[in-house]
Design a protein around this motif. Structure first.
Motif, PDB file in Angstrom:
ATOM      1  N   ARG A 172       0.852  -1.198   0.000  1.00  0.00           N
ATOM      2  CA  ARG A 172       0.000   0.000   0.000  1.00  0.00           C
ATOM      3  C   ARG A 172       0.885   1.244   0.000  1.00  0.00           C
ATOM      4  O   ARG A 172       0.901   2.024   0.939  1.00  0.00           O
ATOM      5  N   TRP A 173       1.643   1.419  -1.069  1.00  0.00           N
ATOM      6  CA  TRP A 173       2.714   2.404  -1.116  1.00  0.00           C
ATOM      7  C   TRP A 173       2.236   3.834  -0.899  1.00  0.00           C
ATOM      8  O   TRP A 173       2.981   4.687  -0.411  1.00  0.00           O
ATOM      9  N   SER A 174       1.004   4.122  -1.216  1.00  0.00           N
ATOM     10  CA  SER A 174       0.520   5.498  -1.111  1.00  0.00           C
ATOM     11  C   SER A 174      -0.056   5.842   0.264  1.00  0.00           C
ATOM     12  O   SER A 174      -0.398   7.006   0.517  1.00  0.00           O
ATOM     13  N   ALA A 175      -0.182   4.870   1.148  1.00  0.00           N
ATOM     14  CA  ALA A 175      -0.782   5.116   2.460  1.00  0.00           C
ATOM     15  C   ALA A 175       0.176   5.897   3.355  1.00  0.00           C
ATOM     16  O   ALA A 175       1.401   5.797   3.226  1.00  0.00           O
ATOM     17  N   PRO A 176      -0.352   6.694   4.281  1.00  0.00           N
ATOM     18  CA  PRO A 176       0.515   7.458   5.202  1.00  0.00           C
ATOM     19  C   PRO A 176       1.486   6.574   5.978  1.00  0.00           C
ATOM     20  O   PRO A 176       2.646   6.937   6.169  1.00  0.00           O
ATOM     21  N   LEU A 177       1.034   5.406   6.430  1.00  0.00           N
ATOM     22  CA  LEU A 177       1.931   4.507   7.147  1.00  0.00           C
ATOM     23  C   LEU A 177       3.078   4.066   6.243  1.00  0.00           C
ATOM     24  O   LEU A 177       4.235   3.993   6.682  1.00  0.00           O
ATOM     25  N   VAL A 181       7.131   4.521   6.852  1.00  0.00           N
ATOM     26  CA  VAL A 181       8.061   3.396   6.809  1.00  0.00           C
ATOM     27  C   VAL A 181       9.152   3.649   5.777  1.00  0.00           C
ATOM     28  O   VAL A 181      10.339   3.389   6.023  1.00  0.00           O
ATOM     29  N   ALA A 182       8.762   4.180   4.620  1.00  0.00           N
ATOM     30  CA  ALA A 182       9.740   4.466   3.567  1.00  0.00           C
ATOM     31  C   ALA A 182      10.758   5.499   4.027  1.00  0.00           C
ATOM     32  O   ALA A 182      11.956   5.379   3.743  1.00  0.00           O
ATOM     33  N   ALA A 183      10.293   6.503   4.746  1.00  0.00           N
ATOM     34  CA  ALA A 183      11.212   7.518   5.259  1.00  0.00           C
ATOM     35  C   ALA A 183      12.204   6.904   6.234  1.00  0.00           C
ATOM     36  O   ALA A 183      13.398   7.228   6.233  1.00  0.00           O
ATOM     37  N   ALA A 187      13.816   4.712   1.572  1.00  0.00           N
ATOM     38  CA  ALA A 187      13.392   4.094   0.316  1.00  0.00           C
ATOM     39  C   ALA A 187      12.562   5.076  -0.502  1.00  0.00           C
ATOM     40  O   ALA A 187      11.575   5.622  -0.008  1.00  0.00           O
ATOM     41  N   ALA A 188      12.956   5.273  -1.755  1.00  0.00           N
ATOM     42  CA  ALA A 188      12.222   6.182  -2.633  1.00  0.00           C
ATOM     43  C   ALA A 188      11.096   5.473  -3.368  1.00  0.00           C
ATOM     44  O   ALA A 188      10.136   6.105  -3.808  1.00  0.00           O
ATOM     45  N   THR A 189      11.198   4.166  -3.519  1.00  0.00           N
ATOM     46  CA  THR A 189      10.186   3.386  -4.229  1.00  0.00           C
ATOM     47  C   THR A 189       9.909   2.104  -3.455  1.00  0.00           C
ATOM     48  O   THR A 189      10.662   1.713  -2.556  1.00  0.00           O
ATOM     49  N   ALA A 190       8.828   1.434  -3.855  1.00  0.00           N
ATOM     50  CA  ALA A 190       8.508   0.159  -3.224  1.00  0.00           C
ATOM     51  C   ALA A 190       9.615  -0.859  -3.473  1.00  0.00           C
ATOM     52  O   ALA A 190       9.933  -1.686  -2.598  1.00  0.00           O
ATOM     53  N   ASP A 192      12.750  -0.180  -3.744  1.00  0.00           N
ATOM     54  CA  ASP A 192      13.817   0.161  -2.792  1.00  0.00           C
ATOM     55  C   ASP A 192      13.521  -0.446  -1.417  1.00  0.00           C
ATOM     56  O   ASP A 192      14.425  -0.943  -0.738  1.00  0.00           O
ATOM     57  N   LEU A 193      12.255  -0.383  -1.018  1.00  0.00           N
ATOM     58  CA  LEU A 193      11.879  -0.917   0.286  1.00  0.00           C
ATOM     59  C   LEU A 193      12.075  -2.431   0.331  1.00  0.00           C
ATOM     60  O   LEU A 193      12.565  -2.975   1.331  1.00  0.00           O
ATOM     61  N   VAL A 194      11.714  -3.108  -0.754  1.00  0.00           N
ATOM     62  CA  VAL A 194      11.906  -4.561  -0.819  1.00  0.00           C
ATOM     63  C   VAL A 194      13.394  -4.897  -0.698  1.00  0.00           C
ATOM     64  O   VAL A 194      13.785  -5.807   0.039  1.00  0.00           O
ATOM     65  N   HIS A 195      14.218  -4.152  -1.405  1.00  0.00           N
ATOM     66  CA  HIS A 195      15.666  -4.383  -1.343  1.00  0.00           C
ATOM     67  C   HIS A 195      16.187  -4.142   0.075  1.00  0.00           C
ATOM     68  O   HIS A 195      17.009  -4.913   0.590  1.00  0.00           O
ATOM     69  N   TRP A 196      15.703  -3.091   0.723  1.00  0.00           N
ATOM     70  CA  TRP A 196      16.109  -2.774   2.106  1.00  0.00           C
ATOM     71  C   TRP A 196      15.705  -3.902   3.051  1.00  0.00           C
ATOM     72  O   TRP A 196      16.490  -4.326   3.907  1.00  0.00           O
TER      73      TRP A 196
END
Length: 293
Positions: A172-177, A181-183, A187-190, A192-196
């Motif tokens: 749910r990449w666009s949700a506030p939560l 989490v991305a911050a 992570a700039a993209t989903a 990136d988050l998966v890689h992290w």
């Protein structure tokens, strides 16, 4: 030069996040405190012994280790001490410190229970980096639920909350939560988050963020918190001791968090007697003193 002040008692609380040590005299007065890194041997291996030793050195300061007449170490993941290498590392650390008395190592559930009240028997529910519930009778663990580690359990723990938040964010990449989490992950993209996440970072570090957002009214964070609290209560129920007093312990349950409030509300609704583990290291010292008398 070591300072001799009479008989000393030590207590240590070692978990997946930190190791904390306290030194008291025979009256229970605190003479020193120390802290170091993770002391869970299941996760940290032989380095857990070094962290625990470092915390104790800081607590002792100029006090003479030879004056220590009793001590207890409460360790998350104490089953790892069955490994000969880990057991040898602990023995070597005690010898290097100059301790002359036996220092029993018990599960952190025992010391947490001892830190939460004067009951001889009851239940303890711990939610910190990991999560476990245990029945304690005569200061011995008689039954355990969960405590299985983050791959197989630890449901409702700080690591569980953080991992749930990362999984939510990836979907749910666009949700506030997800943005929060991305911050945290940078992570700039989903992708990136998966890689992290694949690098297995300390997911538990996200637990305070999830709790903060839940308190601020974020519905997705609140849903994760509510689910975590329900799972913790379900873990406690696995002990099948509905009338036992319950000590709440660990960072998520000993502080004022939305997880604690939800768990407490459920238990109070059942009429349960509830205590809070204020200082497990001090509880370990009190337990050591009690066992030595």
């Amino acid at each position: 030069m070591a300072v001799v002040v009479g008989s000393l008692v030590i207590g240590i609380d070692a978990g997946g996040t930190a190791s904390k040590a306290v030194v008291t005299d025979l009256s229970g007065a605190v003479l020193g405190r120390g802290a170091a890194g993770p002391g869970n041997p299941s996760a940290a291996g032989v380095s857990a012994a070094r962290a625990i030793g470092s915390a104790l050195r800081s607590a002792l300061g100029p006090l003479d280790p030879a004056s220590v007449t009793a001590g207890v170490v409460g360790v998350a993941g104490c089953s790892a001490l069955a490994d000969p290498g880990v057991a040898a590392a602990f023995a070597a650390e005690w010898a290097a410190l100059g301790l002359r008395c036996e220092i029993p190592v018990v599960g952190d559930a025992v010391t947490a229970f001892a830190a939460g009240g004067d009951w001889a028997a009851g239940a303890v529910l711990i939610a910190g980096t990991g999560a476990v519930a245990a029945l304690v009778d005569d200061l011995e663990i008689t039954r355990v639920a969960d405590g299985l580690g983050w791959l197989l359990g630890d449901e409702g723990s700080g690591l569980w909350l953080g991992l749930r938040a990362v999984r939510f964010a990836a979907r749910r990449w666009s949700a506030p939560l997800a943005r929060a989490v991305a911050a945290h992950a940078g992570a700039a993209t989903a992708d990136d988050l998966v890689h992290w996440a694949q690098a297995l970072p300390p997911f538990g570090a996200l637990a305070p963020l999830v709790c903060e957002l839940a308190d601020a009214g974020d519905p997705d964070a609140a849903a994760i918190v509510a689910d975590g609290a329900a799972r913790l209560v379900a873990t406690l129920d696995e002990l099948e001791a509905p009338d036992a007093p319950v000590v709440l312990a660990g960072g998520l349950l000993s502080a004022d968090t939305p997880v604690r409030r939800a768990v407490q509300a459920t238990l109070e609704g059942r009429g349960a007697t509830i205590g809070t583990a204020g200082d497990p290291a001090l509880g370990a010292a009190r337990l050591a003193l009690r066992r030595s008398q």
